[in-house]
Scaffold this motif. Sequence first.
Motif, PDB file in Angstrom:
ATOM      1  N   LYS A 179     -21.412  -6.775 -13.193  1.00 15.33           N
ATOM      2  CA  LYS A 179     -22.560  -7.295 -12.072  1.00 15.33           C
ATOM      3  C   LYS A 179     -22.927  -7.686 -12.072  1.00 15.33           C
ATOM      4  O   LYS A 179     -23.759  -8.600 -13.151  1.00 15.33           O
ATOM      5  N   GLY A 180     -23.103  -8.651 -10.751  1.00 12.05           N
ATOM      6  CA  GLY A 180     -24.136 -10.051 -10.722  1.00 12.05           C
ATOM      7  C   GLY A 180     -25.055  -9.747 -10.481  1.00 12.05           C
ATOM      8  O   GLY A 180     -25.890  -9.712 -10.662  1.00 12.05           O
ATOM      9  N   ILE A 181     -24.979  -8.754  -9.327  1.00 15.67           N
ATOM     10  CA  ILE A 181     -26.297  -7.674  -9.330  1.00 15.67           C
ATOM     11  C   ILE A 181     -27.174  -6.739  -8.471  1.00 15.67           C
ATOM     12  O   ILE A 181     -25.842  -6.194  -7.929  1.00 15.67           O
ATOM     13  N   SER A 182     -27.639  -5.704  -8.805  1.00  8.18           N
ATOM     14  CA  SER A 182     -27.504  -4.089  -8.534  1.00  8.18           C
ATOM     15  C   SER A 182     -29.097  -4.739  -7.273  1.00  8.18           C
ATOM     16  O   SER A 182     -29.940  -4.836  -7.162  1.00  8.18           O
ATOM     17  N   LEU A 183     -28.295  -3.696  -5.664  1.00  7.01           N
ATOM     18  CA  LEU A 183     -29.114  -3.237  -4.998  1.00  7.01           C
ATOM     19  C   LEU A 183     -29.449  -2.053  -4.382  1.00  7.01           C
ATOM     20  O   LEU A 183     -28.663  -1.489  -4.396  1.00  7.01           O
ATOM     21  N   SER A 184     -30.756  -1.813  -4.495  1.00  9.12           N
ATOM     22  CA  SER A 184     -31.228  -0.075  -4.751  1.00  9.12           C
ATOM     23  C   SER A 184     -31.559  -0.854  -2.695  1.00  9.12           C
ATOM     24  O   SER A 184     -32.609  -1.377  -2.418  1.00  9.12           O
ATOM     25  N   THR A 185     -30.441  -0.156  -1.985  1.00 13.14           N
ATOM     26  CA  THR A 185     -30.950  -0.084  -0.315  1.00 13.14           C
ATOM     27  C   THR A 185     -31.089   0.736   0.582  1.00 13.14           C
ATOM     28  O   THR A 185     -30.493   1.535  -0.231  1.00 13.14           O
ATOM     29  N   SER A 186     -31.063   0.449   1.480  1.00 15.70           N
ATOM     30  CA  SER A 186     -31.080   1.802   2.465  1.00 15.70           C
ATOM     31  C   SER A 186     -29.316   2.192   3.166  1.00 15.70           C
ATOM     32  O   SER A 186     -28.919   1.091   2.532  1.00 15.70           O
ATOM     33  N   LEU A 202     -10.567  -4.859 -12.792  1.00 13.44           N
ATOM     34  CA  LEU A 202     -10.268  -4.912 -11.375  1.00 13.44           C
ATOM     35  C   LEU A 202     -11.505  -5.237 -10.606  1.00 13.44           C
ATOM     36  O   LEU A 202     -12.633  -4.855 -11.509  1.00 13.44           O
ATOM     37  N   VAL A 203     -11.902  -6.083 -10.232  1.00 15.37           N
ATOM     38  CA  VAL A 203     -12.958  -7.070  -9.438  1.00 15.37           C
ATOM     39  C   VAL A 203     -13.112  -7.007  -7.256  1.00 15.37           C
ATOM     40  O   VAL A 203     -12.237  -6.528  -6.915  1.00 15.37           O
ATOM     41  N   ASP A 204     -14.255  -6.135  -7.769  1.00 15.73           N
ATOM     42  CA  ASP A 204     -14.409  -6.320  -6.336  1.00 15.73           C
ATOM     43  C   ASP A 204     -15.578  -6.906  -5.697  1.00 15.73           C
ATOM     44  O   ASP A 204     -16.723  -7.227  -6.184  1.00 15.73           O
ATOM     45  N   ASP A 205     -15.890  -7.387  -4.272  1.00 22.62           N
ATOM     46  CA  ASP A 205     -16.832  -8.317  -4.095  1.00 22.62           C
ATOM     47  C   ASP A 205     -18.744  -6.872  -3.821  1.00 22.62           C
ATOM     48  O   ASP A 205     -19.524  -7.668  -4.306  1.00 22.62           O
ATOM     49  N   VAL A 206     -18.038  -6.191  -3.299  1.00 24.90           N
ATOM     50  CA  VAL A 206     -19.430  -5.200  -3.158  1.00 24.90           C
ATOM     51  C   VAL A 206     -19.135  -3.562  -3.434  1.00 24.90           C
ATOM     52  O   VAL A 206     -17.595  -3.429  -3.101  1.00 24.90           O
ATOM     53  N   LEU A 207     -19.425  -3.494  -4.289  1.00 24.84           N
ATOM     54  CA  LEU A 207     -19.930  -1.399  -4.587  1.00 24.84           C
ATOM     55  C   LEU A 207     -20.627  -0.872  -3.633  1.00 24.84           C
ATOM     56  O   LEU A 207     -22.029  -1.282  -3.884  1.00 24.84           O
ATOM     57  N   ASN A 208     -20.035  -0.187  -3.067  1.00 26.94           N
ATOM     58  CA  ASN A 208     -21.019   0.555  -2.222  1.00 26.94           C
ATOM     59  C   ASN A 208     -20.846   2.230  -2.179  1.00 26.94           C
ATOM     60  O   ASN A 208     -21.603   2.143  -3.013  1.00 26.94           O
ATOM     61  N   SER A 209     -20.067   2.543  -1.502  1.00 25.59           N
ATOM     62  CA  SER A 209     -19.488   3.814  -1.998  1.00 25.59           C
ATOM     63  C   SER A 209     -18.734   4.798  -3.505  1.00 25.59           C
ATOM     64  O   SER A 209     -18.635   4.999  -3.865  1.00 25.59           O
ATOM     65  N   PRO A 255      -0.064   2.552 -18.118  1.00 28.47           N
ATOM     66  CA  PRO A 255      -0.731   2.617 -20.185  1.00 28.47           C
ATOM     67  C   PRO A 255      -0.952   0.901 -19.792  1.00 28.47           C
ATOM     68  O   PRO A 255      -0.405   0.059 -19.348  1.00 28.47           O
ATOM     69  N   LEU A 256      -2.913   1.140 -20.211  1.00 34.04           N
ATOM     70  CA  LEU A 256      -3.253  -0.472 -19.824  1.00 34.04           C
ATOM     71  C   LEU A 256      -3.447  -0.562 -21.469  1.00 34.04           C
ATOM     72  O   LEU A 256      -4.866   0.913 -22.244  1.00 34.04           O
ATOM     73  N   LYS A 257      -4.018  -1.121 -21.919  1.00 30.54           N
ATOM     74  CA  LYS A 257      -5.331  -1.588 -23.562  1.00 30.54           C
ATOM     75  C   LYS A 257      -6.569  -1.182 -23.050  1.00 30.54           C
ATOM     76  O   LYS A 257      -6.785  -0.379 -24.389  1.00 30.54           O
ATOM     77  N   LYS A 258      -6.593  -2.328 -22.052  1.00 29.93           N
ATOM     78  CA  LYS A 258      -8.554  -1.566 -21.837  1.00 29.93           C
ATOM     79  C   LYS A 258      -8.087  -1.759 -20.481  1.00 29.93           C
ATOM     80  O   LYS A 258      -7.952  -2.637 -20.066  1.00 29.93           O
ATOM     81  N   PHE A 259      -9.378  -1.056 -19.397  1.00 35.37           N
ATOM     82  CA  PHE A 259      -9.601  -1.639 -18.199  1.00 35.37           C
ATOM     83  C   PHE A 259     -11.124  -1.019 -18.402  1.00 35.37           C
ATOM     84  O   PHE A 259     -12.321  -0.456 -18.226  1.00 35.37           O
ATOM     85  N   LYS A 260     -11.432  -2.332 -17.317  1.00 36.78           N
ATOM     86  CA  LYS A 260     -12.709  -2.616 -16.834  1.00 36.78           C
ATOM     87  C   LYS A 260     -12.829  -2.732 -15.387  1.00 36.78           C
ATOM     88  O   LYS A 260     -12.189  -3.718 -15.028  1.00 36.78           O
ATOM     89  N   THR A 261     -14.176  -3.202 -14.664  1.00 31.83           N
ATOM     90  CA  THR A 261     -14.307  -2.862 -13.267  1.00 31.83           C
ATOM     91  C   THR A 261     -15.550  -4.031 -12.983  1.00 31.83           C
ATOM     92  O   THR A 261     -15.942  -3.931 -14.318  1.00 31.83           O
ATOM     93  N   ALA A 262     -15.277  -4.837 -12.298  1.00 26.13           N
ATOM     94  CA  ALA A 262     -16.321  -6.181 -11.943  1.00 26.13           C
ATOM     95  C   ALA A 262     -16.601  -5.951 -10.363  1.00 26.13           C
ATOM     96  O   ALA A 262     -15.853  -6.149  -8.861  1.00 26.13           O
ATOM     97  N   VAL A 263     -18.184  -6.224 -10.448  1.00 24.42           N
ATOM     98  CA  VAL A 263     -18.437  -6.545  -8.752  1.00 24.42           C
ATOM     99  C   VAL A 263     -19.633  -7.594  -8.367  1.00 24.42           C
ATOM    100  O   VAL A 263     -20.263  -7.705  -9.772  1.00 24.42           O
ATOM    101  N   LEU A 264     -19.337  -8.321  -7.633  1.00 22.13           N
ATOM    102  CA  LEU A 264     -20.407  -9.378  -7.522  1.00 22.13           C
ATOM    103  C   LEU A 264     -22.215  -8.475  -7.082  1.00 22.13           C
ATOM    104  O   LEU A 264     -23.298  -9.269  -7.165  1.00 22.13           O
ATOM    105  N   VAL A 265     -21.621  -7.523  -6.248  1.00 24.21           N
ATOM    106  CA  VAL A 265     -23.197  -7.122  -6.010  1.00 24.21           C
ATOM    107  C   VAL A 265     -22.926  -4.864  -5.703  1.00 24.21           C
ATOM    108  O   VAL A 265     -21.921  -4.534  -4.810  1.00 24.21           O
TER     109      VAL A 265
END
Length: 166
Positions: free
Chosen positions: A139-146, A93-100, A115-125
């Motif tokens: 994930k592409g990059i992790s950001l600690s922002t306000s 499962l892919v999204d661009d930004v993982l915020n909340s 029923p899935l064999k394997k399930f993973k998630t991917a995000v750019l930010v």
Amino acid sequence: MSKNIILTQQEIEHTIKRIAYQIYETFIEEDEIVIAGIASNGFVFAKKIADSLNTISPLKVSLCEVQINKHMPVTDVKTSLTTEEYTNKGLVLVDDVLNSGTTLIYAVRHFLDVPLKKFKTAVLVDRNHKKYPVKADFKGISLSTSSLDNVEVVFNEKGENYAYLS
């Protein structure tokens, strides 16, 4: 409003390749996987990952668009593939930004009924502002922002890709 570029086009291209290799390594024993992208930018990102996977691996890659109302995620989630098309397969499962984590957790919930064999998630930010216990496996990059900061990812028709903080 100023734009602080956090990922350039070249960095996004490298990230897509890296994530594609990570997915291939994770699903190397599978013949077929589904890359499911959350509309709209998540689907564009998913398509880029799927294209990269098709060039580096023998995996049969199916692309799926996930429609979810980001303002009312409890409403029905719709997918461009039927349930039977991803049953007993590996799925990312892919999204661009993982915020909340709200959008991702409700999309995850939809796929948990199948029923899935394997399930993973991917995000750019990954923004690190989660209110739900969801994480990105790739994930592409992790950001600690306000929480007042806004991260936008741009994939435009001219092929320009970048992410910025405003």
